[in-house]
Scaffold this motif. Structure first.
Motif, PDB file in Angstrom:
ATOM      1  N   ALA A   1      -5.536   3.401 -12.217  1.00 24.79           N
ATOM      2  CA  ALA A   1      -6.085   2.755 -11.027  1.00 24.79           C
ATOM      3  C   ALA A   1      -7.557   2.429 -11.261  1.00 24.79           C
ATOM      4  O   ALA A   1      -8.320   3.278 -11.718  1.00 24.79           O
ATOM      5  CB  ALA A   1      -5.937   3.677  -9.813  1.00 24.79           C
TER       6      ALA A   1
ATOM      7  N   ARG B   1      -5.260   5.840  -1.043  1.00 23.84           N
ATOM      8  CA  ARG B   1      -4.137   5.002  -1.463  1.00 23.84           C
ATOM      9  C   ARG B   1      -2.875   5.348  -0.676  1.00 23.84           C
ATOM     10  O   ARG B   1      -2.722   6.470  -0.181  1.00 23.84           O
ATOM     11  CB  ARG B   1      -3.880   5.168  -2.968  1.00 23.84           C
ATOM     12  CG  ARG B   1      -5.074   4.737  -3.791  1.00 23.84           C
ATOM     13  CD  ARG B   1      -4.856   4.832  -5.296  1.00 23.84           C
ATOM     14  NE  ARG B   1      -6.066   4.353  -5.974  1.00 23.84           N
ATOM     15  CZ  ARG B   1      -6.313   3.083  -6.242  1.00 23.84           C
ATOM     16  NH1 ARG B   1      -5.418   2.162  -5.911  1.00 23.84           N
ATOM     17  NH2 ARG B   1      -7.433   2.718  -6.822  1.00 23.84           N
TER      18      ARG B   1
ATOM     19  N   ARG C   1      -1.149   1.919  -3.859  1.00 25.90           N
ATOM     20  CA  ARG C   1      -1.988   0.751  -3.588  1.00 25.90           C
ATOM     21  C   ARG C   1      -3.200   1.155  -2.749  1.00 25.90           C
ATOM     22  O   ARG C   1      -3.093   1.938  -1.821  1.00 25.90           O
ATOM     23  CB  ARG C   1      -1.182  -0.328  -2.870  1.00 25.90           C
ATOM     24  CG  ARG C   1      -0.078  -0.934  -3.718  1.00 25.90           C
ATOM     25  CD  ARG C   1       0.782  -1.889  -2.932  1.00 25.90           C
ATOM     26  NE  ARG C   1       1.467  -1.211  -1.835  1.00 25.90           N
ATOM     27  CZ  ARG C   1       2.499  -1.725  -1.163  1.00 25.90           C
ATOM     28  NH1 ARG C   1       2.946  -2.929  -1.464  1.00 25.90           N
ATOM     29  NH2 ARG C   1       3.069  -1.046  -0.180  1.00 25.90           N
ATOM     30  N   GLY C   2      -4.345   0.569  -3.062  1.00 28.31           N
ATOM     31  CA  GLY C   2      -5.565   0.888  -2.336  1.00 28.31           C
ATOM     32  C   GLY C   2      -5.522   0.433  -0.890  1.00 28.31           C
ATOM     33  O   GLY C   2      -4.982  -0.641  -0.584  1.00 28.31           O
TER      34      GLY C   2
END
Length: 322
Positions: free
Chosen positions: A190, A260, A265-266
């Protein structure tokens, strides 16, 4: 004496030159990292403070910390969390530099000597040096990105505790396992894009500047290949690396530290470009240089300690000067 016996009689650096250079650069980087790590932690805390995306997202905002300068941030960490917390995250940082510095130094020398082919007088055109520095930094950082992710997140654990949030990790290995279980292999990488971008810029400043300044001084002044030349070159490389790398470092830190979802996913930023735009729009252009002073104050002594140590251990080990 047979060729096999002759090869075994050679010194270790001549038998395994790349492995030897990797080990030497990793040792020098570990020493430099431990000496200057408190400045890195201070820089990370400054880069997170005042984050516009966090202020807009009430679900993840928590209690906003007031923006403090470098010295007040460092003193605040000691007073509120303890002196030892200035080295929180140092273990993954050392892991990171063993991989990162080892790979980037070996890659740069290979590119410089075998691919870009420097001249017999050891000069290399500046544009070739830039290409070599950026490529080697990107390669090294890609392999080291998981350790950098753990380092950034562990550096923020003390701040989470002060804000009343639960701690995420019990240690370095638990952090690796938790990130892996939540986001899979991709979760360990990430933020690798801004990380690699930053490393390319930093190495363009660090390796390119050090190599260029050092050989310029050797060819055009009365200085010889000693610690004085190494010191002057390393001071120049630290300043240029800080100027070029700080904006990408701010983006990298924020992307790596953001919360996240279950898919990894952020929740705050979609990409490094989105983080860059939100940061400039919400906080102004100069927010990209948050933490610049501790970054520079860290890079200058880091470069000095690293290059002096690296050149000396190369000399002691019988490896030619960088």
């Amino acid at each position: 004496m047979s060729p096999a016996e002759e090869e075994k009689s050679l010194p270790l650096p001549e038998r395994w030159p790349r492995a030897s250079k990797f080990a030497l650069s990793a040792c020098a980087a570990a020493v430099a990292e431990l000496v200057t790590f408190p400045l890195d932690l201070t820089k990370t805390r400054l880069q997170i403070q005042g984050e516009a995306a966090v202020r807009r997202d009430g679900a993840v905002a928590g209690q906003a910390a007031p923006y403090r300068g470098m010295l007040r941030t460092a003193v605040g960490v000691v007073q509120e969390e303890g002196l030892g917390k200035l080295w929180q995250g140092a273990t993954p940082a050392v892991y990171r530099h063993i991989v990162y510095s080892g790979v980037r130094m070996v890659a740069y020398e290979h590119l410089r000597d075998s691919v870009l082919r420097r001249a017999e007088d050891k000069t290399l055109p500046f544009w070739k040096s830039v290409i070599g520095g950026m490529c080697s930094g990107a390669i090294g950082q890609f392999f080291a990105s998981p350790t950098d992710l753990v380092k950034v997140q562990m550096q923020m654990e003390g701040k989470r505790k002060l804000e009343g949030k639960p701690l995420r990790f019990q240690g370095v290995h638990h952090a690796f396992l938790k990130i892996l279980s939540e986001g899979g292999i991709r979760g360990l990488w990430a933020g690798w894009v801004p990380n690699v971008q930053r490393a390319a810029l930093v190495n363009m400043g660090d390796l390119t500047t050090y190599d260029s300044v050092k050989h310029f001084l050797l060819l055009n002044t009365s200085l010889v290949d000693n610690s004085v030349t190494h010191s002057v070159s390393s001071v120049c490389s630290g300043l240029v690396a800080a100027v070029l790398g700080t904006p990408a470092d701010v983006v990298k830190t924020r992307i790596m530290n953001q919360p996240r979802d279950k898919q990894g996913r952020g929740l705050l930023y979609k990409s490094s470009m989105d983080c860059l735009i939100q940061t400039v729009q919400g906080e102004g252009f100069m927010s990209l240089y948050k933490g610049f002073i501790p970054t520079w104050m860290r890079m200058a002594p880091w470069s000095l300690v690293f290059w002096l140590t690296y050149e000396q251990v190369r000399r002691i080990s019988g490896v030619s000067s960088f």
